[in-house]
Design a protein around this motif. Structure first.
Motif, PDB file in Angstrom:
ATOM      1  N   ARG A   1      -2.789  -0.159   0.908  1.00  0.00           N
ATOM      2  CA  ARG A   1      -1.805  -1.937   1.094  1.00  0.00           C
ATOM      3  C   ARG A   1      -2.786  -1.953   0.004  1.00  0.00           C
ATOM      4  O   ARG A   1      -2.019  -3.152  -0.039  1.00  0.00           O
TER       5      ARG A   1
ATOM      6  N   TRP B   1      -0.159  -1.985  -2.806  1.00  0.00           N
ATOM      7  CA  TRP B   1       1.287  -2.235  -2.684  1.00  0.00           C
ATOM      8  C   TRP B   1       0.793  -3.809  -3.048  1.00  0.00           C
ATOM      9  O   TRP B   1       1.852  -4.537  -3.753  1.00  0.00           O
ATOM     10  N   LYS B   2      -0.417  -4.053  -2.543  1.00  0.00           N
ATOM     11  CA  LYS B   2      -0.656  -6.031  -2.582  1.00  0.00           C
ATOM     12  C   LYS B   2      -0.497  -6.015  -4.724  1.00  0.00           C
ATOM     13  O   LYS B   2       0.132  -6.904  -5.111  1.00  0.00           O
TER      14      LYS B   2
END
Length: 391
Positions: free
Chosen positions: A292, A295-296
């Motif tokens: 994640r 993705w950020k």
């Protein structure tokens, strides 16, 4: 019975740490484990050999403190052991008005870090580098160059002479509270130091630690100037970097062997040891793509990533980036060179870890973020680790 130390990773930080332990504790039982058949194979063996001065790093950070001290201790170590070294200085160049403010900030940061730096106008910059394009530049006198792969070989020789074991071709498969499991047997330890670089987060998890970061590999691709065009560059020429990123932008480095490297860019590698586009690991790619934090990071900086990918796929774009610094450079002056892979730690919130990250976990120390300037700082990082072990 002497204390038993096991260091996982035979790059420059692991070897320097083992060497420091032997210096401080000559009777210690020290073993270095390296999965490759030679030391310094990955990050250490694929960089451009720059001994950084400590310009870019936040005052008071580990990078600032250890890099400044490391630039001196590394140059001294090389001179002592007959390793070629040259303190040649470098220019950081502003080529457009929008970069002048950032150059001034970099100058103020350098002064705060206690470095010998000087701001120059364009004509003064060209006294150092006659072919450079510069509105203004900053000269950093204490930057140097060497061969870090040779430093690794010397450290390994010193370790063996001092009674340590450097076990090559030995892959760690598991870690227990008192022993390391490898594909060539078990090795007991009292203290474990994880210097596994591109695999540091995985080794930490094997050891039962929660690293709180994920290593994501970024490939840096290089060209080099053809021999007849090396006279365009005397030393080191860097752009003013984007402060949002730990990457320094494509630059010129006159290397200790006489070559002039140009680069690197920074693109996501599809394998932790992925030195070419065709090097793909489904496991490594899935870990990066499924994280994640990645993705950020991607949502925030996708334009930057796209520009780097375009430059990777287009030699003409790569040459144009270099021509911003030295306008006479054309694509015809360049020939492809090697690539390196940077082990960049990323937090779950998508932020890049911008300092060395060294974490104590019981009788273990995990080096979870040590990209550039880790080679420069390696002897000082080793002192820092050993001090943690003694605390």
């Amino acid at each position: 019975m002497p204390s038993r130390y096991v260091i996982v990773g035979g790059g420059i930080v692991g070897l320097a740490t083992a060497h420091r332990i032997l210096q401080d504790l000559p009777d210690a039982d020290v073993t270095v484990l390296e999965k490759e058949t030679a030391v310094g194979t990955h990050q250490t063996g694929h960089n451009s050999g720059v001994i950084h001065a400590g310009v870019y790093y936040k005052p008071g950070s580990l990078k600032a403190l250890l890099c400044k001290a490391g630039s001196r201790s590394m140059a001294d170590f090389c001179a002592e052991h007959g390793i070629p070294v040259k303190v040649c200085g470098k220019l950081i160049v502003a080529t457009e008005e929008a970069e002048l403010g950032r150059l001034r900030e970099l100058y103020e940061r350098s002064v705060a870090n206690g470095l010998e730096v000087k701001l120059l106008d364009g004509p003064a910059a060209r006294e150092f580098e006659p072919h450079v394009a510069a509105l203004q530049a900053m000269h950093v006198a204490s930057t140097g160059i060497t061969d870090f792969a040779q430093v690794c070989r010397v450290l390994a020789e010193l370790l063996v002479k001092g009674g340590a074991q450097v076990r090559l071709g030995t892959r760690v498969t598991g870690i227990r509270a008192d022993r390391v499991l490898t594909d060539r047997g078990e090795i007991p330890y009292d203290t474990l130091v994880n210097c596994a670089g591109l695999h540091a987060d995985r080794v930490a998890r094997l050891a039962g630690a929660d690293p709180q970061v994920r290593i994501v590999p970024f490939r840096g691709e290089y060209y080099e100037l053809k021999p007849q065009r090396r006279d365009l560059v005397n030393g080191l020429i860097y752009p003013v970097p984007d402060p949002q990123f730990p990457f320094l932008g494509v630059h010129f480095t006159a290397m200790i062997d006489g070559n002039v490297h140009a680069g690197p860019n920074a693109v996501l590698a599809f394998k932790r040891e992925g030195y070419r586009w065709r090097n793909v690991s489904i496991r490594d790619l899935a870990e990066s793509a499924g994280y994640r934090g990645m993705w950020k990071l991607g949502r925030k900086h996708w334009r930057y990533g796209l520009d780097e990918m375009r430059r990777s796929l287009s030699p003409k774009r790569f040459a144009a980036s270099l021509a911003r610094l030295v306008p006479e450079v054309t694509l015809a002056d360049l020939t492809p060179s090697g690539a390196g892979v940077r082990a960049q730690a990323i937090r779950p919130d998508g932020s890049l870890v911008d300092d060395f990250l060294i974490v104590r976990h019981g009788r273990q120390v995990h080096v979870l973020n040590a990209p550039s300037p880790a080679a420069t700082s390696s002897l000082e990082i080793a002192k820092h680790i050993v001090a943690q072990l003694s605390a």
